[in-house]
Write an enzyme that holds these catalytic residues in place. Sequence first.
Site, PDB file in Angstrom:
ATOM      1  N   ASP A   1       0.853  -1.193   0.000  1.00 20.55           N
ATOM      2  CA  ASP A   1       0.000   0.000   0.000  1.00 20.55           C
ATOM      3  C   ASP A   1       0.894   1.250   0.000  1.00 20.55           C
ATOM      4  O   ASP A   1       1.895   1.306   0.715  1.00 20.55           O
ATOM      5  CB  ASP A   1      -0.886  -0.026   1.254  1.00 20.55           C
ATOM      6  CG  ASP A   1      -2.031   0.950   1.191  1.00 20.55           C
ATOM      7  OD1 ASP A   1      -3.189   0.522   1.268  1.00 20.55           O
ATOM      8  OD2 ASP A   1      -1.769   2.165   1.074  1.00 20.55           O
TER       9      ASP A   1
ATOM     10  N   ASN B   1     -12.974  -2.856   3.410  1.00 20.53           N
ATOM     11  CA  ASN B   1     -14.000  -1.812   3.446  1.00 20.53           C
ATOM     12  C   ASN B   1     -14.925  -1.901   2.235  1.00 20.53           C
ATOM     13  O   ASN B   1     -14.451  -2.083   1.110  1.00 20.53           O
ATOM     14  CB  ASN B   1     -13.339  -0.430   3.457  1.00 20.53           C
ATOM     15  CG  ASN B   1     -12.414  -0.241   4.655  1.00 20.53           C
ATOM     16  OD1 ASN B   1     -12.710  -0.713   5.752  1.00 20.53           O
ATOM     17  ND2 ASN B   1     -11.285   0.424   4.445  1.00 20.53           N
TER      18      ASN B   1
ATOM     19  N   GLN C   1     -14.376   2.919   2.185  1.00 17.05           N
ATOM     20  CA  GLN C   1     -13.786   2.492   0.904  1.00 17.05           C
ATOM     21  C   GLN C   1     -13.505   3.711   0.041  1.00 17.05           C
ATOM     22  O   GLN C   1     -14.373   4.575  -0.119  1.00 17.05           O
ATOM     23  CB  GLN C   1     -14.743   1.532   0.175  1.00 17.05           C
ATOM     24  CG  GLN C   1     -14.126   0.931  -1.088  1.00 17.05           C
ATOM     25  CD  GLN C   1     -15.034  -0.102  -1.773  1.00 17.05           C
ATOM     26  OE1 GLN C   1     -16.204  -0.237  -1.435  1.00 17.05           O
ATOM     27  NE2 GLN C   1     -14.477  -0.799  -2.753  1.00 17.05           N
TER      28      GLN C   1
ATOM     29  N   HIS D   1     -10.678  -4.996  -2.472  1.00 14.36           N
ATOM     30  CA  HIS D   1      -9.323  -5.291  -1.982  1.00 14.36           C
ATOM     31  C   HIS D   1      -9.388  -5.639  -0.506  1.00 14.36           C
ATOM     32  O   HIS D   1     -10.257  -5.155   0.226  1.00 14.36           O
ATOM     33  CB  HIS D   1      -8.365  -4.114  -2.208  1.00 14.36           C
ATOM     34  CG  HIS D   1      -8.905  -2.803  -1.735  1.00 14.36           C
ATOM     35  ND1 HIS D   1      -9.827  -2.071  -2.456  1.00 14.36           N
ATOM     36  CD2 HIS D   1      -8.671  -2.096  -0.612  1.00 14.36           C
ATOM     37  CE1 HIS D   1     -10.125  -0.969  -1.794  1.00 14.36           C
ATOM     38  NE2 HIS D   1      -9.443  -0.960  -0.651  1.00 14.36           N
TER      39      HIS D   1
ATOM     40  N   HIS E   1      -7.118  -5.481   2.909  1.00 12.81           N
ATOM     41  CA  HIS E   1      -5.910  -4.927   3.540  1.00 12.81           C
ATOM     42  C   HIS E   1      -5.249  -5.982   4.419  1.00 12.81           C
ATOM     43  O   HIS E   1      -5.929  -6.644   5.227  1.00 12.81           O
ATOM     44  CB  HIS E   1      -6.267  -3.738   4.446  1.00 12.81           C
ATOM     45  CG  HIS E   1      -6.807  -2.550   3.725  1.00 12.81           C
ATOM     46  ND1 HIS E   1      -6.025  -1.476   3.387  1.00 12.81           N
ATOM     47  CD2 HIS E   1      -8.052  -2.256   3.282  1.00 12.81           C
ATOM     48  CE1 HIS E   1      -6.776  -0.563   2.781  1.00 12.81           C
ATOM     49  NE2 HIS E   1      -8.004  -1.010   2.702  1.00 12.81           N
TER      50      HIS E   1
HETATM   51  P1  AMP Z   1      -9.802   1.662   0.975  1.00 15.58           P
HETATM   52  O1  AMP Z   1      -9.887   2.940   1.768  1.00 15.58           O
HETATM   53  O2  AMP Z   1     -10.181   0.437   1.748  1.00 15.58           O
HETATM   54  O3  AMP Z   1     -10.544   1.775  -0.335  1.00 15.58           O
HETATM   55  O4  AMP Z   1      -8.270   1.476   0.677  1.00 15.58           O
HETATM   56  C1  AMP Z   1      -7.619   1.999  -0.428  1.00 15.58           C
HETATM   57  C2  AMP Z   1      -6.150   1.841  -0.166  1.00 15.58           C
HETATM   58  O5  AMP Z   1      -5.472   1.894  -1.401  1.00 15.58           O
HETATM   59  C3  AMP Z   1      -5.530   2.905   0.726  1.00 15.58           C
HETATM   60  O6  AMP Z   1      -4.906   2.277   1.842  1.00 15.58           O
HETATM   61  C4  AMP Z   1      -4.538   3.609  -0.177  1.00 15.58           C
HETATM   62  O7  AMP Z   1      -3.375   3.997   0.519  1.00 15.58           O
HETATM   63  C5  AMP Z   1      -4.247   2.548  -1.206  1.00 15.58           C
HETATM   64  N1  AMP Z   1      -3.840   3.005  -2.527  1.00 15.58           N
HETATM   65  C6  AMP Z   1      -4.486   3.913  -3.304  1.00 15.58           C
HETATM   66  N2  AMP Z   1      -3.849   4.042  -4.495  1.00 15.58           N
HETATM   67  C7  AMP Z   1      -2.811   3.174  -4.466  1.00 15.58           C
HETATM   68  C8  AMP Z   1      -1.779   2.825  -5.385  1.00 15.58           C
HETATM   69  N3  AMP Z   1      -1.700   3.412  -6.597  1.00 15.58           N
HETATM   70  N4  AMP Z   1      -0.872   1.913  -5.014  1.00 15.58           N
HETATM   71  C9  AMP Z   1      -0.941   1.316  -3.795  1.00 15.58           C
HETATM   72  N5  AMP Z   1      -1.896   1.604  -2.889  1.00 15.58           N
HETATM   73  C10 AMP Z   1      -2.807   2.516  -3.210  1.00 15.58           C
END
Ligand code: AMP
Length: 136
Positions: A32, A88, A95, A101, A103
Amino acid sequence: MKDANCIFCKIANGDIPAKTLYEDDEFRVILDLGPAARGHALILPKEHYANLYELPDEKAAAVMKLAKKMAVQMTEKLNCDGFNLVQNNGETAGQTVFHFHMHLIPRYKDDNQKIGWNPGEPTQEELEEIRKQIVE
Ligand code: AMP
Ligand code: ZN
């Protein structure tokens, strides 16, 4: 199915580079970019499903199996003290990227992170009302 406008579709399928921890025909696991703790990673299906509700049962089972494998490997290699799985669904639930995805969050005694909630104090009657609403 892939979504041409989805960043996680592009990452999962190798069109945008990411730090990959694991890859097979169905999934890519990446670090992440905004980690809650050192080693925070994401399991991304290569197919586009917006959230858990869209995820087919077989994929859901495969995600959990992979989460366990990664948690074991990461705990051993990173020497973390605990581990959170977080997933999420929907803006209200936090989300921000609308491609399913999971975590994978290694936890350390001194990481000063809070992943949790403020506990409520429902009565037995309220719990029973909720139970009925869900199962009936
Ligand atoms: P969520 O809030 O559950 O949708 O989580 C989205 C996650 O994606 C967050 O922890 C971000 O830091 C991560 N994220 C967003 N864009 C990228 C990316 N390009 N590469 C890696 N992680 C990302
Ligand atoms: Zn996608």
